[in-house]
Design a protein around this motif. Structure first.
Motif, PDB file in Angstrom:
ATOM      1  N   THR A 141       0.827  -1.205   0.000  1.00 39.84           N
ATOM      2  CA  THR A 141       0.000   0.000   0.000  1.00 39.84           C
ATOM      3  C   THR A 141       0.865   1.259   0.000  1.00 39.84           C
ATOM      4  O   THR A 141       2.089   1.213   0.168  1.00 39.84           O
ATOM      5  CB  THR A 141      -0.922   0.000   1.230  1.00 39.84           C
ATOM      6  OG1 THR A 141      -0.132  -0.139   2.415  1.00 39.84           O
ATOM      7  CG2 THR A 141      -1.903  -1.164   1.160  1.00 39.84           C
ATOM      8  N   PHE A 142       0.200   2.406  -0.169  1.00 39.72           N
ATOM      9  CA  PHE A 142       0.914   3.676  -0.273  1.00 39.72           C
ATOM     10  C   PHE A 142       1.626   4.027   1.026  1.00 39.72           C
ATOM     11  O   PHE A 142       2.765   4.510   1.002  1.00 39.72           O
ATOM     12  CB  PHE A 142      -0.057   4.805  -0.627  1.00 39.72           C
ATOM     13  CG  PHE A 142      -0.825   4.567  -1.887  1.00 39.72           C
ATOM     14  CD1 PHE A 142      -0.202   4.638  -3.113  1.00 39.72           C
ATOM     15  CD2 PHE A 142      -2.171   4.263  -1.856  1.00 39.72           C
ATOM     16  CE1 PHE A 142      -0.893   4.424  -4.286  1.00 39.72           C
ATOM     17  CE2 PHE A 142      -2.882   4.047  -3.019  1.00 39.72           C
ATOM     18  CZ  PHE A 142      -2.234   4.127  -4.232  1.00 39.72           C
ATOM     19  N   ASP A 143       0.957   3.813   2.158  1.00 39.75           N
ATOM     20  CA  ASP A 143       1.548   4.230   3.420  1.00 39.75           C
ATOM     21  C   ASP A 143       2.814   3.456   3.739  1.00 39.75           C
ATOM     22  O   ASP A 143       3.736   3.989   4.371  1.00 39.75           O
ATOM     23  CB  ASP A 143       0.523   4.077   4.547  1.00 39.75           C
ATOM     24  CG  ASP A 143       0.034   2.647   4.679  1.00 39.75           C
ATOM     25  OD1 ASP A 143      -0.284   2.045   3.645  1.00 39.75           O
ATOM     26  OD2 ASP A 143      -0.032   2.137   5.804  1.00 39.75           O
ATOM     27  N   ALA A 144       2.902   2.195   3.277  1.00 39.53           N
ATOM     28  CA  ALA A 144       4.133   1.423   3.489  1.00 39.53           C
ATOM     29  C   ALA A 144       5.299   2.034   2.722  1.00 39.53           C
ATOM     30  O   ALA A 144       6.419   2.165   3.256  1.00 39.53           O
ATOM     31  CB  ALA A 144       3.912  -0.027   3.065  1.00 39.53           C
ATOM     32  N   PHE A 145       5.060   2.436   1.470  1.00 37.04           N
ATOM     33  CA  PHE A 145       6.119   3.078   0.694  1.00 37.04           C
ATOM     34  C   PHE A 145       6.497   4.438   1.272  1.00 37.04           C
ATOM     35  O   PHE A 145       7.684   4.803   1.323  1.00 37.04           O
ATOM     36  CB  PHE A 145       5.681   3.229  -0.765  1.00 37.04           C
ATOM     37  CG  PHE A 145       5.736   1.957  -1.557  1.00 37.04           C
ATOM     38  CD1 PHE A 145       6.944   1.391  -1.917  1.00 37.04           C
ATOM     39  CD2 PHE A 145       4.570   1.318  -1.950  1.00 37.04           C
ATOM     40  CE1 PHE A 145       7.003   0.219  -2.650  1.00 37.04           C
ATOM     41  CE2 PHE A 145       4.609   0.146  -2.682  1.00 37.04           C
ATOM     42  CZ  PHE A 145       5.830  -0.407  -3.035  1.00 37.04           C
ATOM     43  N   VAL A 146       5.498   5.209   1.699  1.00 33.38           N
ATOM     44  CA  VAL A 146       5.791   6.530   2.264  1.00 33.38           C
ATOM     45  C   VAL A 146       6.635   6.407   3.522  1.00 33.38           C
ATOM     46  O   VAL A 146       7.618   7.161   3.722  1.00 33.38           O
ATOM     47  CB  VAL A 146       4.477   7.285   2.543  1.00 33.38           C
ATOM     48  CG1 VAL A 146       4.746   8.563   3.344  1.00 33.38           C
ATOM     49  CG2 VAL A 146       3.769   7.640   1.238  1.00 33.38           C
ATOM     50  N   ASP A 147       6.314   5.455   4.390  1.00 32.26           N
ATOM     51  CA  ASP A 147       7.103   5.255   5.609  1.00 32.26           C
ATOM     52  C   ASP A 147       8.540   4.854   5.292  1.00 32.26           C
ATOM     53  O   ASP A 147       9.486   5.344   5.932  1.00 32.26           O
ATOM     54  CB  ASP A 147       6.443   4.187   6.483  1.00 32.26           C
ATOM     55  CG  ASP A 147       5.126   4.662   7.077  1.00 32.26           C
ATOM     56  OD1 ASP A 147       4.928   5.888   7.188  1.00 32.26           O
ATOM     57  OD2 ASP A 147       4.283   3.798   7.427  1.00 32.26           O
ATOM     58  N   LEU A 148       8.715   3.966   4.317  1.00 30.00           N
ATOM     59  CA  LEU A 148      10.071   3.546   3.956  1.00 30.00           C
ATOM     60  C   LEU A 148      10.860   4.689   3.333  1.00 30.00           C
ATOM     61  O   LEU A 148      12.055   4.865   3.625  1.00 30.00           O
ATOM     62  CB  LEU A 148      10.006   2.363   2.995  1.00 30.00           C
ATOM     63  CG  LEU A 148       9.556   1.018   3.594  1.00 30.00           C
ATOM     64  CD1 LEU A 148       9.420  -0.033   2.503  1.00 30.00           C
ATOM     65  CD2 LEU A 148      10.549   0.540   4.646  1.00 30.00           C
ATOM     66  N   TYR A 149      10.227   5.464   2.459  1.00 28.67           N
ATOM     67  CA  TYR A 149      10.913   6.596   1.841  1.00 28.67           C
ATOM     68  C   TYR A 149      11.362   7.608   2.896  1.00 28.67           C
ATOM     69  O   TYR A 149      12.517   8.089   2.883  1.00 28.67           O
ATOM     70  CB  TYR A 149       9.998   7.287   0.821  1.00 28.67           C
ATOM     71  CG  TYR A 149       9.702   6.476  -0.403  1.00 28.67           C
ATOM     72  CD1 TYR A 149      10.601   5.519  -0.875  1.00 28.67           C
ATOM     73  CD2 TYR A 149       8.512   6.647  -1.127  1.00 28.67           C
ATOM     74  CE1 TYR A 149      10.327   4.768  -2.013  1.00 28.67           C
ATOM     75  CE2 TYR A 149       8.245   5.913  -2.265  1.00 28.67           C
ATOM     76  CZ  TYR A 149       9.142   4.971  -2.698  1.00 28.67           C
ATOM     77  OH  TYR A 149       8.883   4.232  -3.820  1.00 28.67           O
ATOM     78  N   ILE A 150      10.471   7.957   3.813  1.00 24.72           N
ATOM     79  CA  ILE A 150      10.798   8.953   4.828  1.00 24.72           C
ATOM     80  C   ILE A 150      11.891   8.434   5.761  1.00 24.72           C
ATOM     81  O   ILE A 150      12.830   9.169   6.122  1.00 24.72           O
ATOM     82  CB  ILE A 150       9.532   9.343   5.612  1.00 24.72           C
ATOM     83  CG1 ILE A 150       8.563  10.125   4.714  1.00 24.72           C
ATOM     84  CG2 ILE A 150       9.880  10.172   6.836  1.00 24.72           C
ATOM     85  CD1 ILE A 150       7.277  10.509   5.384  1.00 24.72           C
ATOM     86  N   GLU A 151      11.785   7.163   6.147  1.00 24.17           N
ATOM     87  CA  GLU A 151      12.799   6.596   7.032  1.00 24.17           C
ATOM     88  C   GLU A 151      14.169   6.574   6.360  1.00 24.17           C
ATOM     89  O   GLU A 151      15.194   6.828   7.007  1.00 24.17           O
ATOM     90  CB  GLU A 151      12.385   5.179   7.443  1.00 24.17           C
ATOM     91  CG  GLU A 151      13.248   4.578   8.537  1.00 24.17           C
ATOM     92  CD  GLU A 151      12.712   3.253   9.022  1.00 24.17           C
ATOM     93  OE1 GLU A 151      13.412   2.588   9.826  1.00 24.17           O
ATOM     94  OE2 GLU A 151      11.594   2.871   8.599  1.00 24.17           O
ATOM     95  N   LEU A 152      14.198   6.296   5.081  1.00 23.66           N
ATOM     96  CA  LEU A 152      15.462   6.289   4.358  1.00 23.66           C
ATOM     97  C   LEU A 152      16.043   7.693   4.229  1.00 23.66           C
ATOM     98  O   LEU A 152      17.261   7.902   4.398  1.00 23.66           O
ATOM     99  CB  LEU A 152      15.256   5.671   2.974  1.00 23.66           C
ATOM    100  CG  LEU A 152      16.497   5.533   2.086  1.00 23.66           C
ATOM    101  CD1 LEU A 152      17.513   4.600   2.734  1.00 23.66           C
ATOM    102  CD2 LEU A 152      16.111   5.024   0.712  1.00 23.66           C
ATOM    103  N   LEU A 153      15.194   8.686   3.958  1.00 21.07           N
ATOM    104  CA  LEU A 153      15.677  10.066   3.829  1.00 21.07           C
ATOM    105  C   LEU A 153      16.188  10.610   5.154  1.00 21.07           C
ATOM    106  O   LEU A 153      17.186  11.342   5.196  1.00 21.07           O
ATOM    107  CB  LEU A 153      14.559  10.961   3.287  1.00 21.07           C
ATOM    108  CG  LEU A 153      14.114  10.700   1.847  1.00 21.07           C
ATOM    109  CD1 LEU A 153      12.931  11.593   1.490  1.00 21.07           C
ATOM    110  CD2 LEU A 153      15.263  10.923   0.874  1.00 21.07           C
ATOM    111  N   VAL A 154      15.523  10.265   6.248  1.00 20.68           N
ATOM    112  CA  VAL A 154      15.981  10.720   7.562  1.00 20.68           C
ATOM    113  C   VAL A 154      17.289  10.029   7.942  1.00 20.68           C
ATOM    114  O   VAL A 154      18.192  10.655   8.509  1.00 20.68           O
ATOM    115  CB  VAL A 154      14.886  10.466   8.615  1.00 20.68           C
ATOM    116  CG1 VAL A 154      15.405  10.770  10.014  1.00 20.68           C
ATOM    117  CG2 VAL A 154      13.654  11.323   8.331  1.00 20.68           C
TER     118      VAL A 154
END
Length: 414
Positions: A141-154
């Motif tokens: 789902t979208f929220d799984a990708f958003v969480d991974l993207y944000i965690e990687l950027l941080v």
């Protein structure tokens, strides 16, 4: 590279590989004989309203939409069963994502649809959906990708941790909004929509991050292929900027209406988003201004300037809808004879006007009529009265015809 970053990259690569196995087919959905893409946003708005009132997780709605579209890509769905399919798909997703005590019962499902369907129909539809999809209901789902993207950027120190809450909330809002528009939802994958929404959120929230660096970093995670190219993001951005401040009623109630502390924070965030969109769309008229030069044959007469003469000309009609409507449904929609015609239809945008304000939004933003065809036909008091009047007129006509026949028979007998 730390071990956490390595796990994030492996998880992200695995989720990207799962997308192609559980993606619906737009061409097969367009060949449905009784349902069309106009009904889809109305059903999704109803389901989103149910999810908001019951307080389900963010993963429930995108998974429900995926099950509905995948089933419509596999089986023929009747118009009166479309809402039954939506509620059953929501029921299946709740069993997989929600706690056991939060899963709605069959009585609750019947109450949601005003008892239009009984408990037996929900059980039969659940069995049929699971068998049609081969019991494969998992989908990234979208929220799984958003969480991974944000965690990687941080973790890579590309994004500040203080800006994460607003960026995440805005990205989830854009992802939920995109699902109501088939021209965006079916042309991009979940990972692409999540990345495009995250990049737009960085711009809207004015986070101290370089957009080109963020896009390059996220695309370098999956070594097999590039997730979202810059040209594709430009197309996604131009399409979303026109609809982002015109949500359906369920999303407007969820994000734009304040009531508690969290809702007030979302309302403030949405107000900043609306101002950003207005700045982007400022100075870009829908139709160009006329630049007409005076000619010798159209010189102003005595006592009349050229500007006065030009304003007397009739104005060109301007449409507030930036894209054409969906083609009307052909005759014989209840049969299978027009499937070939439906497959030749081109997908058109049903986008609202970019000049529409968030306060003047309604269900007509999508250019649709009242969703009477989503629910099964109900019998109202006026319909009963009309039917009784029709039966009375028919009975009186039959009585007068029988009297004429008896009179004619009596003449012949005499």
């Amino acid at each position: 590279m730390s071990s956490d970053d390595e796990y994030i990259e492996e998880i992200l690569a695995h989720l990207v590989s799962l997308e192609s196995d559980a993606s619906p087919s737009l061409g097969l959905i367009q060949q449905q004989p009784e349902i069309n893409l106009k009904m889809r946003p109305l059903l999704l708005d109803f389901l989103m309203d149910v999810i908001n009132k019951l307080g389900f997780s963010k993963s429930t709605f995108p998974l429900t939409v995926n099950l509905i579209d995948r089933y419509c890509s596999t089986r023929i769905v009747k118009k009166q069963h479309y809402q039954l399919l939506g509620l059953t798909s929501l029921w299946i997703c709740c069993k997989n994502h929600e706690a056991k005590t939060r899963v709605p019962s069959l009585f609750d499902l019947c109450k949601m649809c005003c008892n239009c369907y009984n408990k037996k129909l929900f059980l039969e539809m659940e069995n049929h959906v699971l068998k049609s999809l081969s019991w494969s209901i998992s989908f990234p789902t979208f929220d799984a990708f958003v969480d991974l993207y944000i965690e990687l950027l941080v973790a890579r120190q590309t994004l500040a941790a203080s800006a994460v809450p607003n960026i995440k909330a805005m990205a989830i809002y854009i992802c939920e909004l995109v699902q109501f528009y088939p021209n965006l939802y079916f042309n991009f994958s979940s990972s692409q929509i999540a990345m495009g929404a995250l990049l737009m959120s960085v711009l809207i929230c004015k986070a101290p991050a370089n957009l080109h660096s963020v896009l390059t970093l996220l695309n370098s995670v999956v070594k097999a292929h590039c997730i979202l190219k810059y040209d594709a993001f430009t197309t996604f951005y131009k399409s979303c900027i026109k609809i982002i401040k015109c949500p359906p009623p369920s999303l407007k109630l969820k994000y734009f209406t304040g009531g508690d502390c969290e809702s007030d924070a979302l309302s403030t965030l949405m107000a900043s988003m609306v101002s950003f969109v207005n700045e982007q769309l400022l100075g870009a008229p829908i139709t160009p201004k006329p630049t007409r030069q005076p000619s010798s044959s159209s010189m102003p007469t005595a006592g009349q300037s050229y500007q006065q003469q030009f304003t007397m000309l009739p104005r060109t009609p301007v449409s507030t809808n930036i894209s054409p409507r969906m083609p009307s449904e052909p005759d014989g929609a209840g049969s299978l004879s027009h499937i070939g015609k439906l497959s030749s239809f081109s997908l058109t945008d049903v986008l609202p006007s970019p000049t529409a304000s968030a306060d003047s939004l309604s269900a007509d933003v999508f250019g649709l009529t009242t969703p009477t065809y989503v629910h099964p036909p109900l019998v109202y008091t006026d319909d009963k009265t009309g039917c009784s009047r029709k039966r009375a007129r028919t009975a009186s006509a039959d009585l007068s015809l029988s009297c004429k026949r008896r009179a004619t028979d009596s003449v012949f007998i005499s």
